[in-house]
Write a protein that holds these residues in place. Structure first.
Motif, PDB file in Angstrom:
ATOM      1  N   TYR A   1       0.807  -1.225   0.000  1.00 40.33           N
ATOM      2  CA  TYR A   1       0.000   0.000   0.000  1.00 40.33           C
ATOM      3  C   TYR A   1       0.842   1.278   0.000  1.00 40.33           C
ATOM      4  CZ  TYR A   1      -0.238   2.039   4.784  1.00 40.33           C
ATOM      5  OH  TYR A   1       0.028   2.701   5.953  1.00 40.33           O
TER       6      TYR A   1
ATOM      7  N   ALA B   1      -3.571   5.152   2.865  1.00 40.54           N
ATOM      8  CA  ALA B   1      -4.367   3.925   3.078  1.00 40.54           C
ATOM      9  C   ALA B   1      -5.784   4.110   2.538  1.00 40.54           C
ATOM     10  CB  ALA B   1      -4.398   3.573   4.566  1.00 40.54           C
TER      11      ALA B   1
ATOM     12  N   ALA C   1       2.924  -3.271   4.513  1.00 37.32           N
ATOM     13  CA  ALA C   1       2.934  -1.896   5.019  1.00 37.32           C
ATOM     14  C   ALA C   1       4.388  -1.416   4.910  1.00 37.32           C
ATOM     15  CB  ALA C   1       2.413  -1.871   6.448  1.00 37.32           C
TER      16      ALA C   1
ATOM     17  N   SER D   1       2.280   2.596  10.295  1.00 41.48           N
ATOM     18  CA  SER D   1       1.750   2.348   8.944  1.00 41.48           C
ATOM     19  C   SER D   1       0.769   1.178   8.967  1.00 41.48           C
ATOM     20  CB  SER D   1       2.892   2.063   7.959  1.00 41.48           C
ATOM     21  OG  SER D   1       3.448   0.777   8.184  1.00 41.48           O
TER      22      SER D   1
ATOM     23  N   PHE E   1      -3.338   1.403   8.175  1.00 46.06           N
ATOM     24  CA  PHE E   1      -3.973   0.527   7.186  1.00 46.06           C
ATOM     25  C   PHE E   1      -5.124  -0.274   7.796  1.00 46.06           C
ATOM     26  CE2 PHE E   1      -4.395  -3.619   5.128  1.00 46.06           C
ATOM     27  CZ  PHE E   1      -4.846  -3.176   3.897  1.00 46.06           C
TER      28      PHE E   1
END
Ligand code: GUN
Ligand code: ZN
Length: 455
Positions: A88, A126, A145, A151, A155
């Motif tokens: 992502y 995200a 991530a 992070s 997400f």
């Protein structure tokens, strides 16, 4: 376009009428017509977010006459796509010019990933990322991530809000990367453990222990990853394996005592049933055999393998009858070039062509749905429309562009031959425009603003 944050309506009964296609068996190992269920005019009933019934409208319509029906006419409803390998934090660096894997990581990827120590930034990305998945009909993904625990929080918070089944984890990386992206063996262990306790099995979310790849982890860090898998036997393992020739040579130098790339992970206790290895383009015969014995999985990422010039994945070897390995399709955004699993299947077909192999539309769509669910060990809940499974699905419009409307002017396929042709056209010509709607637990989570009239 519109996105909803569905709140599963706990006692809702919903019905959908359209064509339906799903897989009950693996078409690599049985006659293709025996691997599918296809209802040209079908009815699917969903209760409490799960499939309650599926069959011909003619057979079921009366039984559910009291339920209001969402009519999708000549569209095709399939289980939501499952992307078995994607990053992502790399959304913003898709289409970074000119490099192959190791240089691409240094020049583009690592600088981008440093931004994710800022949670607000991670949250913003995200949200974009998940919206893009839904726009493309992808309802579940195994997601890298970054090294920063924030992070992962960003997400999972976004995925949880949208009631999605997602698998992710903090990257483990303690060498051969910029200092600000490195953790230590101990901090990687502690941070991962805390994240597992916070997120694993929270609703539909699952955790994956995520060493980036052998070259950026010390032997000690990989052993800590193995320890996490022992302590939490139902978490997943997600990493990269044998993608690029220079990478394989480098890993050999870094781990001279190991018998090849996969053995680095094996010696750390990372090659297991819930382990998914991205790429495997350069695997040896013995490594294919070992993955089979361990019942581990591979993500085939054709757009990425072509974009980075990594090579042509030997799908026919991975799916051979002697040594059958679980395989899913991965977009591998940002080395991959499209979020669309239709486009990813398209490129998988072309990779197979270059190897003188034929990837049929049934096999490709199996990889994008039930095959992906099996690769991620979530096929008890997702991947097809078996009664009781979670009702994540995608509504595909075979006439979503003028050219597709011309190509697919004829009505809903009634024969296997006509269905094969229709599906192949969806794979070759379809993309995000082909996704008319995406449903999560029976609730519409995305619908396209431009949908042509239904036949
Ligand atoms: N190998 C190690 N890291 C990466 C990554 O971010 N992308 C790809 N494609 N391969 C990798
Ligand atoms: Zn990757």
């Amino acid at each position: 376009m519109s996105f909803h944050s569905p709140s599963p309506n706990s006692h809702s009964l919903r019905a959908f009428r359209s064509s339906f296609l799903d897989f009950t068996h693996d078409p690599f190992y049985c006659p293709e017509e025996e691997s599918i269920r296809y209802f040209p005019d079908g009815l699917m009933v969903v209760e409490d977010g799960r499939v309650k019934d599926l069959g011909d409208y003619a057979a079921l319509g009366e039984k559910y006459a009291h339920v209001s029906i969402e009519e999708y006419g000549d569209r095709l409803i399939m289980p939501g796509f499952i992307d078995t390998h994607i990053h992502y934090p790399q959304v913003e660096m898709i289409a970074a010019y000119g490099e192959q894997l190791l240089e691409w990581l240094e020049q583009y990827t690592f600088p981008t990933e440093t931004k994710f120590k800022d949670k607000a930034y991670a949250q913003k990305v995200a949200a974009v990322f998940i919206s893009e998945l839904l726009r493309n009909g992808t309802t579940t993904a195994l997601v890298f991530a970054t090294v920063h625990p924030e992070s992962v929080d960003a997400f999972f918070e976004e995925a949880e809000q949208r009631h999605l089944c997602m698998i992710s984890g903090k990257v483990l990386m303690d060498r051969n990367a910029p200092q600000e992206l490195c953790d230590t063996p101990e901090s990687a262990y502690e941070d991962s453990k805390a994240l597992i306790q916070k997120w694993h099995k929270k609703g539909r979310l699952r955790y994956a222990v995520t060493p980036r790849f052998a070259a950026t982890s010390s032997e000690e860090q990989l052993r800590y990853a193995g320890q996490l898998l022992n302590e939490f036997p139902d978490v997943h393992l997600h990493t990269h394996l044998s993608e690029n020739v220079n990478e394989v040579a480098w890993v050999k130098e870094l781990f001279p005592e190991c018998n090849g790339y996969l053995d680095v992970y094996d010696q750390a206790g990372l090659v297991k049933e819930r382990s998914l290895f991205a790429h495997g383009v350069q695997l040896t015969d013995a490594e294919f055999q070992r993955l089979f014995e361990a019942n581990a999985a591979i993500a085939f990422c054709p757009t990425s393998n072509l974009f980075l010039g990594s090579g042509l994945f030997k799908l026919e070897q991975a799916k051979s009858c002697d040594c059958p390995i679980k395989v899913g399709l991965g977009t591998d955004i940002g080395a991959g070039t499209s979020f669309s699993m239709l486009q990813t299947a398209n490129e998988a077909y072309k990779v197979s062509q270059l190897r003188n192999q034929k990837l049929s539309p049934f096999k490709a769509l199996f990889l994008a749905t039930l095959g992906g669910a099996k690769a991620l060990c979530i096929d008890d809940r997702l991947g097809n429309f078996e009664i009781g499974k979670e009702a994540d699905f995608v509504v595909l419009n075979p006439r979503s562009t003028p050219l597709m409307a011309f190509r697919n002017a004829h009505p809903t396929p009634e024969t296997l031959h006509a269905l094969t042709d229709r599906l192949f056209s969806l794979i070759m010509m379809g993309d995000d425009r082909t996704v008319e709607a995406t449903y999560i637990l029976g609730d519409r989570a995305y619908f396209s603003p431009v949908s042509s009239p239904m036949a």
